[in-house]
Design a protein around this motif. Structure first.
Motif: not given
Length: 98
Positions: A93-98
């Motif tokens: 899964k792509p990493q969620a932006p922080r």
């Protein structure tokens, strides 16, 4: 069945003539991995095209590696391979932006 020509097989066999291997001389069931019993003596064997024949003797694994790999100077220290970072394959899964 896809059989290779005898001449190709003979060429592959001849390429291996002269190859050396080290076999630990420890009691037990047959050949074992070279990393087991690093202080055990080793029999150096040479492939003659048909069978492994006695070629020499090494006191321990370090000396056997010097005989088997003289061009390397010193063999790399055995140990675990470095672990790769997190995977980037399609299943991740792509990493969620922080």
């Amino acid at each position: 069945m896809d059989d290779e020509p005898l001449s190709q097989w003979a060429e592959r066999r001849d390429l291996r003539i002269g190859r050396l291997r080290a076999v630990p001389l420890v009691p037990g069931a047959g050949r074992q991995g070279s990393h087991l019993h690093p202080e055990a003596p080793r029999a150096i064997q040479r492939w003659n095209g048909h069978m492994w024949e006695p070629h020499g003797f090494a006191v321990n694994l370090a000396e056997a590696q010097r005989v088997l790999f003289p061009e390397a100077g010193e063999a790399p220290a055995p140990g675990p391979a470095p672990r790769p970072g997190p995977g980037t394959g399609r299943h991740r899964k792509p990493q969620a932006p922080r």
